[in-house]
Structure formats: structure tokens, C-alpha cells
Design an enzyme around this catalytic site. Structure first.
Site, mmCIF file in Angstrom:
data_model
loop_
_atom_site.group_PDB
_atom_site.id
_atom_site.type_symbol
_atom_site.label_atom_id
_atom_site.label_comp_id
_atom_site.label_asym_id
_atom_site.label_seq_id
_atom_site.Cartn_x
_atom_site.Cartn_y
_atom_site.Cartn_z
ATOM 1 N N ASN A 97 -9.173 -10.335 1.232
ATOM 2 C CA ASN A 97 -9.698 -11.695 1.257
ATOM 3 C C ASN A 97 -8.928 -12.479 2.308
ATOM 4 O OD1 ASN A 97 -11.544 -11.345 -0.936
ATOM 5 N ND2 ASN A 97 -9.793 -11.346 -2.312
ATOM 6 N N GLN A 104 -9.094 -16.072 -1.249
ATOM 7 C CA GLN A 104 -7.721 -15.570 -1.093
ATOM 8 C C GLN A 104 -6.755 -16.479 -1.841
ATOM 9 O OE1 GLN A 104 -6.226 -15.391 2.952
ATOM 10 N NE2 GLN A 104 -4.295 -14.434 2.314
ATOM 11 N N HIS A 110 -2.803 -8.993 2.467
ATOM 12 C CA HIS A 110 -2.751 -7.846 1.552
ATOM 13 C C HIS A 110 -4.111 -7.180 1.495
ATOM 14 C CE1 HIS A 110 -3.641 -11.510 -0.766
ATOM 15 N NE2 HIS A 110 -4.418 -10.772 -1.517
ATOM 16 N N HIS A 112 -6.306 -4.798 -1.091
ATOM 17 C CA HIS A 112 -6.455 -4.248 -2.439
ATOM 18 C C HIS A 112 -6.990 -2.819 -2.311
ATOM 19 C CE1 HIS A 112 -6.666 -8.328 -4.560
ATOM 20 N NE2 HIS A 112 -6.881 -8.679 -3.313
#
Ligand code: 5GP
Length: 124
Positions: A97, A104, A110, A112
Site C-alpha cells: 500500500n 497505508q 513494506h 505484505h
């Protein structure tokens, strides 16, 4: 086009604090480029978060500023993690995101990794 809308990195975001060891995490993998740990609120039997060790706000920031070496290190680490967790044959989903419309929550880039069951085909 010059991107000017990436916010400044917040040194006190939760993932920065995890990287500094100020907040615990359930570590899944670590190398010179990334730290990976289990999501605190898993959405699948396997739900990992892979974060670069350097401070980038989002994919937008990372893709604009990271070196080729960092981008390669990050990408290969994700592949290695999926292999080590045994989900390559069964399959997995990568999600990142970036920015307000994506939802986000944590402003440290990051990815996932979601795996361990048949995932819904939904793109928001
Ligand atoms: P985002 O919405 O930013 O893409 O995802 C942030 C993720 O971080 C969420 O899935 C959330 O459950 C996870 N998360 C938030 N705080 C923590 C934390 O302190 N520890 C861990 N392990 N995960 C967290």
C-alpha cells in the site's frame, strides 16, 4: 515529471522502532537489506511484512531513491522468504500500500506476503 508529494520520513513510525529494537516483533527473516516479521493482525495463515532496513516512506519513495543494489536485495529477499516458508508451489500474494488512497497505515515501505489458503481475488 518530478514527484514532490512524498512526505518526509517519520523516524518514530512503528516499523522504524521495530528496526531499532525498541518494539518487539516475531522475526521471520533478516539479511543486510531487509527485516521480515509476522503481521500482528494476520489476514492469512502466513502473513509476513518485509521492510527495507533503510528509511523509505513507501514504494513511491523506495522506487525513486533506492539504489539498484537495494532494489535487487529487497526483491531477492522476498523470493528467498517465500521459498524458505514453503509457499512457492501453493502460491502467495504480494501487496504494498502506498499513500492515502491505498490505506497505508505505517509510513515505512513494506511488502505484505500473504499465503496459506486460497486468497480472495479482490483489488479493493
Ligand atoms: P499497511 O496498511 O500500512 O499496508 O499495513 C500495515 C500492517 O502493519 C498491518 O497489516 C498491521 O496489522 C501491521 N502492524 C501494525 N503495527 C504493527 C506492529 O506493531 N507489529 C507488527 N508485527 N505488525 C504491525
Amino acid at each position: 515529471m518530478t514527484e514532490t508529494s512524498i512526505p518526509a520520513y517519520d523516524d518514530n513510525n512503528i516499523f522504524a522502532r521495530i528496526l531499532r529494537g525498541e518494539i518487539p516483533c516475531r522475526k521471520a527473516f533478516e539479511n543486510e537489506w531487509v527485516l521480515a516479521f509476522h503481521d500482528i493482525n494476520p489476514k492469512a495463515p502466513l502473513h509476513l511484512l518485509v521492510i527495507p532496513k533503510k528509511p523509505y516512506v513507501s514504494f513511491a519513495d523506495f522506487s525513486a531513491k533506492a539504489s539498484s543494489e537495494e532494489i535487487e536485495g529487497f526483491t531477492r529477499a522476498i523470493g528467498q522468504i517465500a521459498t524458505e516458508f514453503g509457499v512457492v508451489a501453493s502460491g502467495y500474494r504480494l501487496v504494498t500500500n502506498a499513500g492515502p488512497d491505498s490505506g497505508q497505515e505505517v509510513p515505512h515501505y513494506h511488502v505484505h506476503i500473504l499465503a496459506g489458503r486460497a486468497l480472495n481475488v479482490s483489488f479493493g
